[in-house]
Design a protein around this motif. Structure first.
Motif, PDB file in Angstrom:
ATOM      1  N   ASP A  57       0.861  -1.190   0.000  1.00  0.00           N
ATOM      2  CA  ASP A  57       0.000   0.000   0.000  1.00  0.00           C
ATOM      3  C   ASP A  57       0.890   1.229   0.000  1.00  0.00           C
ATOM      4  OD1 ASP A  57      -2.343  -1.370  -0.076  1.00  0.00           O
ATOM      5  OD2 ASP A  57      -2.838  -1.136   2.029  1.00  0.00           O
ATOM      6  N   MET A  58       0.625   2.160  -0.904  1.00  0.00           N
ATOM      7  CA  MET A  58       1.472   3.344  -1.053  1.00  0.00           C
ATOM      8  C   MET A  58       0.635   4.599  -0.812  1.00  0.00           C
ATOM      9  SD  MET A  58       3.732   2.257  -4.390  1.00  0.00           S
ATOM     10  CE  MET A  58       2.311   2.337  -5.475  1.00  0.00           C
ATOM     11  N   PRO A  59       1.076   5.459   0.129  1.00  0.00           N
ATOM     12  CA  PRO A  59       0.258   6.620   0.473  1.00  0.00           C
ATOM     13  C   PRO A  59       0.524   7.858  -0.379  1.00  0.00           C
ATOM     14  CG  PRO A  59       2.103   6.457   1.977  1.00  0.00           C
ATOM     15  CD  PRO A  59       2.228   5.295   1.027  1.00  0.00           C
ATOM     16  N   VAL A  60      -0.493   8.690  -0.466  1.00  0.00           N
ATOM     17  CA  VAL A  60      -0.358  10.042  -0.991  1.00  0.00           C
ATOM     18  C   VAL A  60      -1.025  10.963   0.028  1.00  0.00           C
ATOM     19  CG1 VAL A  60      -2.413   9.712  -2.450  1.00  0.00           C
ATOM     20  CG2 VAL A  60      -0.891  11.641  -2.876  1.00  0.00           C
ATOM     21  N   VAL A  61      -0.294  11.996   0.451  1.00  0.00           N
ATOM     22  CA  VAL A  61      -0.790  12.963   1.441  1.00  0.00           C
ATOM     23  C   VAL A  61      -0.983  14.285   0.710  1.00  0.00           C
ATOM     24  CG1 VAL A  61      -0.364  14.076   3.666  1.00  0.00           C
ATOM     25  CG2 VAL A  61       0.561  11.775   3.218  1.00  0.00           C
ATOM     26  N   PHE A  62      -2.194  14.840   0.766  1.00  0.00           N
ATOM     27  CA  PHE A  62      -2.505  15.982  -0.087  1.00  0.00           C
ATOM     28  C   PHE A  62      -3.532  16.905   0.567  1.00  0.00           C
ATOM     29  CE2 PHE A  62      -5.728  12.853  -0.885  1.00  0.00           C
ATOM     30  CZ  PHE A  62      -6.890  13.585  -1.055  1.00  0.00           C
ATOM     31  N   PHE A  63      -3.689  18.070  -0.027  1.00  0.00           N
ATOM     32  CA  PHE A  63      -4.791  18.982   0.305  1.00  0.00           C
ATOM     33  C   PHE A  63      -5.089  19.835  -0.919  1.00  0.00           C
ATOM     34  CE2 PHE A  63      -0.943  21.323   1.360  1.00  0.00           C
ATOM     35  CZ  PHE A  63      -1.181  22.603   0.872  1.00  0.00           C
ATOM     36  N   VAL A  64      -6.278  20.380  -0.949  1.00  0.00           N
ATOM     37  CA  VAL A  64      -6.663  21.309  -2.015  1.00  0.00           C
ATOM     38  C   VAL A  64      -6.618  22.705  -1.424  1.00  0.00           C
ATOM     39  CG1 VAL A  64      -8.422  21.963  -3.696  1.00  0.00           C
ATOM     40  CG2 VAL A  64      -8.138  19.549  -3.070  1.00  0.00           C
ATOM     41  N   ASP A  65      -5.819  23.561  -2.021  1.00  0.00           N
ATOM     42  CA  ASP A  65      -5.570  24.903  -1.494  1.00  0.00           C
ATOM     43  C   ASP A  65      -6.872  25.712  -1.385  1.00  0.00           C
ATOM     44  OD1 ASP A  65      -4.682  27.554  -1.042  1.00  0.00           O
ATOM     45  OD2 ASP A  65      -2.828  27.181  -2.138  1.00  0.00           O
ATOM     46  N   PRO A  66      -7.112  26.316  -0.203  1.00  0.00           N
ATOM     47  CA  PRO A  66      -8.314  27.157  -0.047  1.00  0.00           C
ATOM     48  C   PRO A  66      -8.378  28.315  -1.045  1.00  0.00           C
ATOM     49  CG  PRO A  66      -7.307  26.705   2.091  1.00  0.00           C
ATOM     50  CD  PRO A  66      -6.359  26.185   1.048  1.00  0.00           C
ATOM     51  N   ALA A  67      -7.229  28.690  -1.621  1.00  0.00           N
ATOM     52  CA  ALA A  67      -7.224  29.774  -2.610  1.00  0.00           C
ATOM     53  C   ALA A  67      -8.071  29.429  -3.831  1.00  0.00           C
ATOM     54  CB  ALA A  67      -5.788  30.086  -3.047  1.00  0.00           C
ATOM     55  N   MET A  68      -8.351  28.162  -4.026  1.00  0.00           N
ATOM     56  CA  MET A  68      -9.212  27.760  -5.136  1.00  0.00           C
ATOM     57  C   MET A  68     -10.597  28.385  -5.004  1.00  0.00           C
ATOM     58  SD  MET A  68     -10.205  23.894  -6.325  1.00  0.00           S
ATOM     59  CE  MET A  68     -11.873  23.572  -6.867  1.00  0.00           C
ATOM     60  N   ASN A  69     -11.023  28.661  -3.777  1.00  0.00           N
ATOM     61  CA  ASN A  69     -12.332  29.254  -3.543  1.00  0.00           C
ATOM     62  C   ASN A  69     -12.427  30.672  -4.097  1.00  0.00           C
ATOM     63  OD1 ASN A  69     -14.951  28.823  -2.335  1.00  0.00           O
ATOM     64  ND2 ASN A  69     -14.393  30.409  -0.842  1.00  0.00           N
ATOM     65  N   GLU A  70     -11.280  31.319  -4.309  1.00  0.00           N
ATOM     66  CA  GLU A  70     -11.262  32.689  -4.810  1.00  0.00           C
ATOM     67  C   GLU A  70     -11.119  32.751  -6.327  1.00  0.00           C
ATOM     68  OE1 GLU A  70      -8.025  34.383  -2.642  1.00  0.00           O
ATOM     69  OE2 GLU A  70      -8.867  33.732  -0.713  1.00  0.00           O
ATOM     70  N   ASP A  71     -11.001  31.583  -6.976  1.00  0.00           N
ATOM     71  CA  ASP A  71     -10.846  31.544  -8.428  1.00  0.00           C
ATOM     72  C   ASP A  71     -12.227  31.425  -9.075  1.00  0.00           C
ATOM     73  OD1 ASP A  71     -10.338  30.938 -11.104  1.00  0.00           O
ATOM     74  OD2 ASP A  71      -8.572  29.734 -10.632  1.00  0.00           O
ATOM     75  N   PRO A  72     -12.701  32.487  -9.728  1.00  0.00           N
ATOM     76  CA  PRO A  72     -14.055  32.447 -10.307  1.00  0.00           C
ATOM     77  C   PRO A  72     -14.200  31.387 -11.394  1.00  0.00           C
ATOM     78  CG  PRO A  72     -12.862  34.412 -11.034  1.00  0.00           C
ATOM     79  CD  PRO A  72     -12.023  33.763  -9.982  1.00  0.00           C
ATOM     80  N   ASN A  73     -13.077  30.988 -12.032  1.00  0.00           N
ATOM     81  CA  ASN A  73     -13.146  29.969 -13.080  1.00  0.00           C
ATOM     82  C   ASN A  73     -13.427  28.572 -12.522  1.00  0.00           C
ATOM     83  OD1 ASN A  73     -12.523  31.813 -15.178  1.00  0.00           O
ATOM     84  ND2 ASN A  73     -10.362  31.708 -14.599  1.00  0.00           N
ATOM     85  N   LEU A  74     -13.209  28.398 -11.204  1.00  0.00           N
ATOM     86  CA  LEU A  74     -13.408  27.086 -10.585  1.00  0.00           C
ATOM     87  C   LEU A  74     -14.555  27.096  -9.577  1.00  0.00           C
ATOM     88  CD1 LEU A  74      -9.667  26.070 -10.095  1.00  0.00           C
ATOM     89  CD2 LEU A  74     -11.239  25.268 -11.844  1.00  0.00           C
ATOM     90  N   ALA A  75     -15.379  28.130  -9.615  1.00  0.00           N
ATOM     91  CA  ALA A  75     -16.481  28.245  -8.653  1.00  0.00           C
ATOM     92  C   ALA A  75     -17.473  27.098  -8.795  1.00  0.00           C
ATOM     93  CB  ALA A  75     -17.183  29.586  -8.833  1.00  0.00           C
ATOM     94  N   HIS A  76     -17.618  26.551 -10.000  1.00  0.00           N
ATOM     95  CA  HIS A  76     -18.605  25.494 -10.253  1.00  0.00           C
ATOM     96  C   HIS A  76     -18.043  24.087  -9.997  1.00  0.00           C
ATOM     97  CE1 HIS A  76     -16.135  25.710 -13.843  1.00  0.00           C
ATOM     98  NE2 HIS A  76     -16.568  24.506 -14.177  1.00  0.00           N
ATOM     99  N   ILE A  77     -16.741  23.981  -9.721  1.00  0.00           N
ATOM    100  CA  ILE A  77     -16.104  22.665  -9.582  1.00  0.00           C
ATOM    101  C   ILE A  77     -16.397  22.081  -8.201  1.00  0.00           C
ATOM    102  CG2 ILE A  77     -13.899  21.418  -9.511  1.00  0.00           C
ATOM    103  CD1 ILE A  77     -14.731  22.337 -12.296  1.00  0.00           C
ATOM    104  N   ASP A  78     -16.946  20.863  -8.184  1.00  0.00           N
ATOM    105  CA  ASP A  78     -17.168  20.199  -6.898  1.00  0.00           C
ATOM    106  C   ASP A  78     -16.466  18.840  -6.824  1.00  0.00           C
ATOM    107  OD1 ASP A  78     -18.666  18.676  -8.612  1.00  0.00           O
ATOM    108  OD2 ASP A  78     -20.541  18.819  -7.480  1.00  0.00           O
TER     109      ASP A  78
END
Length: 199
Positions: free
Chosen positions: A148-169
């Motif tokens: 089993d191989m791990p990946v540790v990640f997060f999605v940057d909160p700055a994405m919330n300020e990008d109007p081009n990604l407002a619809h992405i869920d």
């Protein structure tokens, strides 16, 4: 033709030859530099779904939630099976998550692989950050070995300020393993004749 004109023509020809050699040298240099420069560009901008590498997570996650799906593929020339342990998680922007991929070397010999990766939609690559990942290094598996191989990640909160990604869920993280060169085993020197040096 006067002697001076002959000298001028020879000088022009030498200058033209030097310019051509310099131009060819620049083109060769640009060809060698293109791949690393493109990789740097992708890493900085997230172009083509290239993810980012982070040293630390954001201090506080925000309320917006995002689903992350996981996908695993293997090149036909590598005798591995490779798939995510969990197909999808939902988390807050800025929340750190650890997920695992399960890999099995289905051959009876040691093999090695390296993973390429991206996220879709591609525009989200600039905000998808990995703190640790099996994809950072080459992976070696003994014949029949499973891991089993791990990946540790997060999605940057700055994405919330990008109007081009407002619809992405939903973001999909995809890996593909390709064969890597394994170090050659040293060949033991063959023993000499038993009676060597004897009369």
């Amino acid at each position: 033709m006067r002697p001076g004109a002959k000298r001028d023509a020879g000088k022009r020809n030498r200058t033209l030859a030097l310019v051509c050699v310099a131009f060819v040298g620049c083109m060769v240099g640009a060809a060698y530099a293109a791949v690393p420069l493109y990789q740097i560009f992708c890493a900085v901008t997230g172009y083509g779904g290239t993810t980012q590498r982070a040293e630390a997570a954001p201090v506080t996650p925000i309320d917006r939630r995002i689903k992350v799906r996981f996908d695993g593929n293997v090149a036909t020339t590598l005798p591995w099976s490779f798939k995510p342990v969990t197909r999808q998680v939902e988390l807050q922007l800025g929340e750190v998550a650890t997920e695992r991929y399960h890999v099995v070397n289905e051959s009876g010999r040691k093999t090695a692989g390296t993973a390429t990766f991206n996220v879709t939609p591609f525009e989200a690559g600039a905000y998808f950050n990995k703190l640790d990942c099996f994809c950072f290094t080459e992976q070696d598996l003994a014949g029949g070995e499973a891991r089993d191989m791990p990946v540790v990640f997060f999605v940057d909160p700055a994405m919330n300020e990008d109007p081009n990604l407002a619809h992405i869920d939903t973001i999909t993280l995809s890996y593909t393993f390709f064969p890597a060169e394994t170090p050659e085993q040293p060949v033991a020197s063959a023993p000499g004749p038993q009676n060597a040096g004897k009369l």
